[in-house]
Design an enzyme around this catalytic site. Sequence first.
Site, mmCIF file in Angstrom:
data_model
loop_
_atom_site.group_PDB
_atom_site.id
_atom_site.type_symbol
_atom_site.label_atom_id
_atom_site.label_comp_id
_atom_site.label_asym_id
_atom_site.label_seq_id
_atom_site.Cartn_x
_atom_site.Cartn_y
_atom_site.Cartn_z
ATOM 1 N N TYR A 180 0.813 -1.213 0.000
ATOM 2 C CA TYR A 180 0.000 0.000 0.000
ATOM 3 C C TYR A 180 0.854 1.274 0.000
ATOM 4 O O TYR A 180 0.308 2.373 0.091
ATOM 5 C CB TYR A 180 -0.913 0.042 1.235
ATOM 6 C CG TYR A 180 -2.135 -0.834 1.115
ATOM 7 C CD1 TYR A 180 -2.172 -1.908 0.250
ATOM 8 C CD2 TYR A 180 -3.260 -0.571 1.885
ATOM 9 C CE1 TYR A 180 -3.289 -2.708 0.155
ATOM 10 C CE2 TYR A 180 -4.383 -1.367 1.794
ATOM 11 C CZ TYR A 180 -4.391 -2.436 0.928
ATOM 12 O OH TYR A 180 -5.503 -3.225 0.830
ATOM 13 N N LYS A 236 2.226 -13.567 6.134
ATOM 14 C CA LYS A 236 2.386 -14.599 5.099
ATOM 15 C C LYS A 236 3.883 -14.875 4.930
ATOM 16 O O LYS A 236 4.429 -14.876 3.820
ATOM 17 C CB LYS A 236 1.794 -14.118 3.767
ATOM 18 C CG LYS A 236 0.303 -14.269 3.643
ATOM 19 C CD LYS A 236 -0.206 -15.706 3.607
ATOM 20 C CE LYS A 236 0.125 -16.414 2.323
ATOM 21 N NZ LYS A 236 -0.440 -17.794 2.300
ATOM 22 N N ASP A 239 -3.776 -16.768 5.882
ATOM 23 C CA ASP A 239 -4.927 -17.543 5.402
ATOM 24 C C ASP A 239 -5.482 -18.432 6.512
ATOM 25 O O ASP A 239 -6.701 -18.578 6.671
ATOM 26 C CB ASP A 239 -4.586 -18.350 4.143
ATOM 27 C CG ASP A 239 -3.257 -19.059 4.219
ATOM 28 O OD1 ASP A 239 -2.328 -18.486 4.814
ATOM 29 O OD2 ASP A 239 -3.135 -20.177 3.710
ATOM 30 N N ASP A 267 -6.058 -4.972 6.288
ATOM 31 C CA ASP A 267 -7.192 -4.407 5.567
ATOM 32 C C ASP A 267 -8.247 -5.491 5.364
ATOM 33 O O ASP A 267 -9.439 -5.292 5.645
ATOM 34 C CB ASP A 267 -6.694 -3.885 4.209
ATOM 35 C CG ASP A 267 -7.707 -2.970 3.545
ATOM 36 O OD1 ASP A 267 -8.736 -2.672 4.158
ATOM 37 O OD2 ASP A 267 -7.470 -2.566 2.394
#
Length: 382
Positions: free
Chosen positions: A133, A201, A249, A273
């Site tokens: 971002y 991640k 995840d 987000d």
Amino acid sequence: MSSKRVYWIEGDGIGPEIWRAARPVIDAALAKESDMRIEWVELLAGEKATAETGSPLPEETMNALRTADFAMKGPLGTPVGTGIRSLNVALRQTLDLYACIRPVRHFEGLETPVKHPERVNMVIFRENTEDVYAGIEYAAQTPEAKKLIAFLREEFGVTKIREEAAVGIKPMSEFGSKRLVRRALRFALDTGSKSLTLVHKGNIMKFTEGAFRQHGYDVAKEEFAAQTVVEAEAASAPGKLVIKDRIADAMFQEALIRPEQYSVLATPNLNGDYISDALAAQVGGLGLAPGVNMSEKLAFFEATHGTAPSLAGKDRANPGSLILSGALMLEHIGWKEAATRIYKAVNTAIARRAVTEDLAAQMTDARTVGCTEFGEIITKLL
Ligand code: NAI
């Protein structure tokens, strides 16, 4: 008399009407405390600022915010035809509002997509300045993208990028990661939370997200060793704040299956987000989600939704997000009883089933009321 100055920005679209409904609620919650007052000072931004000063984000507004401790804003539309991509991003970057904090919990009476929404009670700390971002990206086929791809191929022997690809950069630093996790750690300790979970991640993106995870563990060990313990050793140190990590995840699954095992989450920008909105939807509260963006000095509370142009001026918007952001601000200032009064009043209003249309759509037998009336109902309950 204890008075706090709060700068407020009305915002565009439904901004004016949700403020007209929300501010009396915040003031009424304080009216009971004879020595607590908010001194509201309006700052211009967005369409109102453009109309009055010619600029969507006047220097006067920025100067006031640079010295402020507390501010609140309605939603700001993205101005078309100016050099500014988004006023929200401009505010975040200029004021270094590095921590986006979103509490998520269920309000009784709201029907939700899950069977036990009451098990969700989490606070998400999302890093706000780095990651994909950061805004460093180049469109496909542009000279910049081509130059970057050529550089990676020639200098680093990268063969996996197609020549016609668009390219984005994902910067994540030790400084950025640690200050976000430090803030989340302090909050978790101050509120007596059971755990802090680093959501990443790192299995795939080892040097960005994997490093975020490691920096998180490091800051806990270096600065909060006496109060924290890693998950594997938690049984031997009851009462300490448990530091754990989950791959993003898997965290989405955990949030659905075992939400009660999580309290404070610390995440990089993109993961945060996604999970903020997913969790808010899980408790049926997207239209009620409060939020705050913080720098080291300023706590900038906001309605987390946008300007809802199709509802603007129709007295149909839900002022709940702004009202609950106000409660969050009172809590942050230290006026916890006033904040609790607002939470209770919102709870009762929902339980009595007289709510704005967005909430009524998720409830059985609810009576739809306008933005103004919803604010009045909550104010009366105070
Ligand atoms: P939006 O949040 O304005 O609308 C999404 C959907 O939610 C619409 O159906 C809308 O009617 C509904 N909705 C939003 N707030 C509501 C409320 N308080 N009560 C009842 N229903 C509500 O998002 P959208 O349409 O993507 O963006 C519109 C504008 O808002 C854009 O210019 C965007 O840049 C800006 N925006 C500003 C934000 C901020 O200032 N924090 C955040 C998100 C968008």
